[in-house]
Scaffold this active site. Structure first.
Site, PDB file in Angstrom:
ATOM      1  N   ALA A 201       0.855  -1.194   0.000  1.00 18.98           N
ATOM      2  CA  ALA A 201       0.000   0.000   0.000  1.00 18.98           C
ATOM      3  C   ALA A 201       0.889   1.242   0.000  1.00 18.98           C
ATOM      4  O   ALA A 201       1.821   1.347   0.796  1.00 18.98           O
ATOM      5  CB  ALA A 201      -0.904  -0.007   1.225  1.00 18.98           C
ATOM      6  N   SER A 234       2.363  -2.318   4.319  1.00 22.27           N
ATOM      7  CA  SER A 234       2.433  -0.864   4.110  1.00 22.27           C
ATOM      8  C   SER A 234       3.767  -0.508   3.480  1.00 22.27           C
ATOM      9  O   SER A 234       4.761  -1.208   3.703  1.00 22.27           O
ATOM     10  CB  SER A 234       2.342  -0.145   5.456  1.00 22.27           C
ATOM     11  OG  SER A 234       3.527  -0.377   6.202  1.00 22.27           O
ATOM     12  N   ASP A 235       3.809   0.581   2.721  1.00 24.68           N
ATOM     13  CA  ASP A 235       5.120   1.118   2.382  1.00 24.68           C
ATOM     14  C   ASP A 235       5.762   1.563   3.703  1.00 24.68           C
ATOM     15  O   ASP A 235       5.080   1.767   4.714  1.00 24.68           O
ATOM     16  CB  ASP A 235       5.020   2.270   1.364  1.00 24.68           C
ATOM     17  CG  ASP A 235       6.357   2.493   0.655  1.00 24.68           C
ATOM     18  OD1 ASP A 235       7.393   1.992   1.164  1.00 24.68           O
ATOM     19  OD2 ASP A 235       6.385   3.154  -0.398  1.00 24.68           O
ATOM     20  N   TRP A 236       7.106   1.704   3.673  1.00 29.89           N
ATOM     21  CA  TRP A 236       7.846   1.913   4.924  1.00 29.89           C
ATOM     22  C   TRP A 236       7.439   3.233   5.588  1.00 29.89           C
ATOM     23  O   TRP A 236       7.592   4.290   4.987  1.00 29.89           O
ATOM     24  CB  TRP A 236       9.347   1.848   4.621  1.00 29.89           C
ATOM     25  CG  TRP A 236       9.933   0.463   4.778  1.00 29.89           C
ATOM     26  CD1 TRP A 236      11.096   0.161   5.447  1.00 29.89           C
ATOM     27  CD2 TRP A 236       9.414  -0.803   4.313  1.00 29.89           C
ATOM     28  NE1 TRP A 236      11.310  -1.202   5.427  1.00 29.89           N
ATOM     29  CE2 TRP A 236      10.306  -1.816   4.749  1.00 29.89           C
ATOM     30  CE3 TRP A 236       8.289  -1.191   3.603  1.00 29.89           C
ATOM     31  CZ2 TRP A 236      10.109  -3.168   4.479  1.00 29.89           C
ATOM     32  CZ3 TRP A 236       8.084  -2.540   3.320  1.00 29.89           C
ATOM     33  CH2 TRP A 236       8.981  -3.501   3.764  1.00 29.89           C
TER      34      TRP A 236
END
Ligand code: BGC
Length: 815
Positions: A201, A234-236
């Site tokens: 995401a 999630s993206d970081w």
């Protein structure tokens, strides 16, 4: 092609899982650190290791330092898409998967399938194409290849992360038709066809909801409508909420161990705002991912394809070279290529990118290559010893300088090669000292309480006299002392953000005049406050004395004048094309345009090689005898270029339109306005938009020359059961074997031309091949308020060698 994407025994919900204490379940849903997840021994779950990325498995470390293992560096994704070769990309994915498995990686954070919306996009090189169908097919084959080794692919960034400016916060406003037809399509194909095991995401929002909180896109579309049974990660640092993200369908928060879930999610379950079944579903998905990737006790990953990882890896360098050759695009050729090596005695290799060939872009898609050759060596190897190859930079566009010389920078305390770093308090007392090798280029430094300054010291042996330059990277106040002279300056970042700082570290050049011999260098940094973590970043680079710009240009002209042929390599590099920042111009950096003009004037037998990840302006395009577009071609790129110049067939076709002028690009600006990016162009992206604009691109989508000639004839189109059957004759009408990419486009009533199919054709001289393709009903359909439907009316199927070279047309009534 048959691919086993469903592993043996991927479990559904596990009864044992639901008896695990809530705290333990929730803890497992946030990373244990930056690159791994927590184990959950009660259910046999081992830690999952995650790693970037799209140009090869980097390994669970970042920054190019000593702890980052060497790996295989692939051609940049735009280059892979330029092959238009599904089978070659499957093989590339298989090699990537085999390498990742060898490195102990369970989840590879690739591919990136955001689109080439604006040519200024900082991660343009990391994305495949401006066309959703080409992107979808290439990504699907890559995913199948990676997952055939029991390594999960992670398709990213879901969705609307097509540029970098304010990527953490902007809201992409995309209408439903464009969303479905263009931006979601690669994700949909990855889920439904390639059965991808993980989706990332994005940071940004779409139509008012952050992507980590978009229930509509994560749950309703991705999971319910498409049937995605894997993990949404999630993206970081992209997760900013507890219940909203958990309820929306996000499954795993990365990185950890901190984050907005943990105790807060446990509390949300206890107070009833998040049902426990939501947590269980996430855990089920994580367990399924672990089963698929061999991270569950007792689970065996599916047997790899015949040949096995060891065999695949043994041929890695040859495969990477073949891939780079197949992706390189011959833009122009007046016949000088391939070079006739018989009459060559002296070849001038010129250009900043001839000296520093850019094999990759910048950011998280970065790999420390296990092998690399310079262009000079690669060219000499193919031309033979009798041909003299000279080397001249011709221009100096780089701001970020090279590394300190390995053998001439010494830690003054330990006397080992490298630098001495210490963190000191307000009284100058050391709170921690460390020796560092010259690698990595910059050092993240943990700041203990009371830290006031970071001090870097090294003793540099200068091998010549003149004006040397240091570059200093980081944010804060700097005092740079060289040979007793101190320069003080400030380098600050508005709204400091660690990811951005790491990915795009501000840098200042500090010139100093010195004689050959030893100098002491001290850099004192008072770090800028305001970063979320108590960390400073400090880096140092060096450049030896060199000619001034005018003298360098003159030297290049002289080298060109006295050579039999010139190979002039211009371009960008990871300093200009990188994650977290968009480009501000399409112009080649520095004085490179001037260099091309001057060199072409000095020697008409000049071949320009453009070494860039994304389109650049080429105002000089008609001047060289030939222009080869090499992309960022990965670790074997130099050999690939040398082979093409001397006869290997350049297989690439442009996966994106090259504009003649910046303002011709259908979409250029990447800055959000009031926090939003309006995708007002709808589905009219790239080549689809050109007919309405009244301008012609410099090179159209699909363009690329071959070393032979091709003729197209006899198009037959019939309505089949599930779509349209298209067939036509492609003849190699030249005098040598070659490869072409046959492209099939559709013009529907009221809709512009769009790609609906393609096929690579390999043929010996004179040989004719009949190409047959099915275009299924879904590909023929457009999105309307009622879902996917074929527009009734007269459609035209058009076939040829690029979106602007379509000699065959057939009409067909549909609907
Ligand atoms: C990037 C992702 C990447 C992640 C981990 C983020 O900044 O957007 O593509 O996978 O970092 O490195």
């Amino acid at each position: 092609m048959t691919v086993t994407s469903e592993p043996t025994g991927a479990p559904g919900p596990t009864a044992a899982l639901h008896t695990v204490p809530l705290e333990d379940k929730v803890r497992t849903l946030t990373g244990a650190d930056a690159w791994s997840t927590h184990p959950l021994p009660a259910v046999g779950l081992k830690p999952l290791i995650l790693s970037d990325g799209p140009v090869g498995p980097r390994g669970p470390a970042f920054g190019g330092g000593a702890d980052q293992p060497p790996s295989l560096l692939f051609p940049s994704p735009s280059s892979m898409a330029a092959t238009w070769d599904n089978d070659a990309v499957f093989e590339a994915g298989s090699l990537m998967g085999a390498k990742a498995a060898e490195m102990g990686i369970h989840v590879l954070l690739a591919p990136t399938v955001n689109l080439h919306r604006s040519p200024l996009g900082g991660r343009h090189f990391e994305c495949y194409s401006e066309d959703p169908l080409l992107t979808a097919r290439i990504a699907a084959r890559l995913i199948e290849g990676v997952q055939s080794h029991g390594v999960a692919a992670t398709i990213k960034h879901f969705v609307g992360n097509d540029s970098e400016t304010d990527r953490m916060s902007y809201d992409a406003r995309i209408d439903e038709k464009a969303l479905r037809e263009v931006y979601l399509l690669p994700f949909e194909v990855a889920v439904r066809e390639a059965r991808v095991w993980a989706v990332m995401a994005a940071y940004n929002g779409v139509n008012g909801a952050r992507m980590t909180e978009s229930r509509r896109l994560l749950t309703e579309v991705l999971k319910d409508e498409w049937g995605f049974d894997g993990v949404v990660v999630s993206d970081w640092e992209a997760t900013r909420s507890t219940a909203a993200s958990a309820l929306a369908g996000l499954d795993l928060v990365m990185p950890g161990p901190n984050g907005p879930w943990g105790e807060q999610l446990t509390a949300a379950v206890r107070d009833g705002s998040v049902p426990e079944s939501v947590v269980d579903d996430k855990l089920d998905r994580l367990v399924r991912l672990a089963t698929r990737t061999g991270a569950l006790e007792g689970a065996t990953v599916p047997a790899p394809r015949p040949g096995g990882p060891a065999d695949v890896l043994a041929e890695a360098r040859d495969r990477l070279k073949a891939l780079a050759i197949r992706g390189s695009v011959l833009l122009r050729n007046d016949g000088v290529l391939p070079l006739d090596t018989h009459d060559l005695h002296k070849v001038a290799l010129i250009g900043p990118n001839a000296v520093k060939f850019a094999v990759q872009g910048g950011g998280s898609a970065n790999v420390k290559p296990e092998h690399e050759t310079t262009l000079g060596d690669a060219l000499s190897a193919v031309l033979g010893r009798e041909v003299e190859v000279t080397m001249t930079a011709g221009a100096f566009p780089h701001q970020v300088l090279g590394m300190l010389p390995q053998d001439r920078a010494v830690d003054p305390v330990s006397n080992d090669a490298g630098v001495f770093l210490s963190v000191v308090d307000a009284d100058g007392k050391s709170l921690g000292d460390e020796h560092k090798p010259v690698e990595p280029f910059h050092f993240p430094i943990l700041l203990p309480p009371g830290a006031e300054e970071v001090v870097l010291r090294t003793r540099l042996t200068l091998d010549r006299s003149g004006v040397h330059r240091l570059s200093v990277l980081g944010i804060g106040q700097f005092a740079v002392t060289v040979g007793g002279h101190t320069e003080i300056f400030e380098q600050l970042m508005e709204e400091p953000d660690f990811a951005r700082l790491l990915l795009h570290t501000p840098s200042t050049a500090v010139p100093f005049a010195a004689e050959a011999g030893e100098v002491e260098v001290t850099v004192r940094l008072r770090p800028q406050a305001g970063l979320p973590h108590p960390v400073a970043l400090l880096g140092i680079g060096y450049e030896a004395p060199r000619r001034d710009d005018d003298a360098e240009l003159a030297a290049a002209v002289e080298a060109a004048r006295t050579a039999d042929a010139v190979v002039l390599v211009v371009g960008t590099g990871d300093e200009f094309e990188r994650e977290s920042v968009d480009r501000s111009t399409l112009a080649l950096p520095g004085r490179q345009d001037e260099l091309v003009d001057a060199v072409c004037a000095a020697n008409p037998r000049t071949v320009v090689v453009v070494n860039a990840g994304a389109p650049v302006l080429m105002p000089w395009i008609d001047r060289p005898a030939a222009v080869l577009w090499a992309w960022f071609p990965g670790q074997e790129g130099a050999e690939a270029v040398a082979d093409i110049l001397t006869g290997a067939e350049p297989g690439g076709r442009l996966p994106t339109t090259f504009p003649a002028a910046e303002t011709d690009s259908p979409v250029l600006a990447t800055e959000p306005v009031d926090g939003a990016i309006d995708y007002a162009e709808g589905s009219l992206l790239g080549y689809r938009a050109y007919p309405n604009r009244g301008t012609r691109p410099l090179f159209p989508f699909g363009h690329g020359l071959s070393y032979t000639e091709w003729a197209y004839r006899d198009l037959q189109v019939t309505r089949g059961e599930l779509g349209v059957d298209v067939s036509f004759e492609v003849q190699n009408s030249g005098d040598r074997a070659g490869r072409d990419v046959a492209q099939v486009y559709l013009e529907s009533p009221g809709e512009p031309l769009r790609l609906v199919g393609y096929a690579c054709v390999d043929a010996a001289a004179g040989v004719s091949t009949r190409v047959a393709l099915d275009v299924d009903d879904r590909t023929l359909s457009r999105w309307s308020d009622h879902g996917w439907a074929i527009t009734p009316g007269l459609h035209r199927i058009r076939v040829g060698r690029s979106s602007a070279d379509l000699p065959l047309t057939a009409e067909l009534r549909l609907g």
